[in-house]
Motif scaffolding. Structure first.
Motif: not given
Length: 102
Positions: A1-6, A39-40, A45-47, A88-90
């Motif tokens: 699986m591709t890691h899509i987290g922070p 992921t957006e 901004r990262l959501t 949400v990371v900004t």
């Protein structure tokens, strides 16, 4: 699986020791494997959307608590008011790039 987290790698600006940083990355990877949905991204901004269950809420709170102290150069916020759980990371484009999100 591709890691899509922070966190896919330990950012240079992170204040964790290499050992603690590696452990934190592994916690994120396990959490993402269990709960990440999508992921957006924008420049500032990262959501990340996660499945919303008791375990995911508790684990995300713990992860964000750690990140808020070691990677305080960005703003970390959990949004629980939706049907999914959202992180949400900004920050500036450079700050978000330092998180090495892939």
């Amino acid at each position: 699986m591709t890691h899509i987290g922070p966190l896919n790698g330990l950012p240079i600006a992170c204040t964790l020791t290499p050992t603690a940083g590696k452990a934190q990355i592994e916690k994120w990877r396990a959490f993402d494997e269990d709960y990440a949905l999508e992921t957006e991204r924008t420049d500032t901004r990262l959501t990340i959307h996660y499945a919303k269950v008791e375990d995911s809420i508790a684990r995300l709170r713990g992860l964000v608590e750690a990140e808020s102290s070691c990677c305080s150069f960005v703003d970390w916020r959990i949004e629980e008011q939706y049907s999914d759980l959202r992180l949400v990371v900004t920050g500036s484009p450079q700050q978000l790039a330092a998180l090495n999100v892939g």
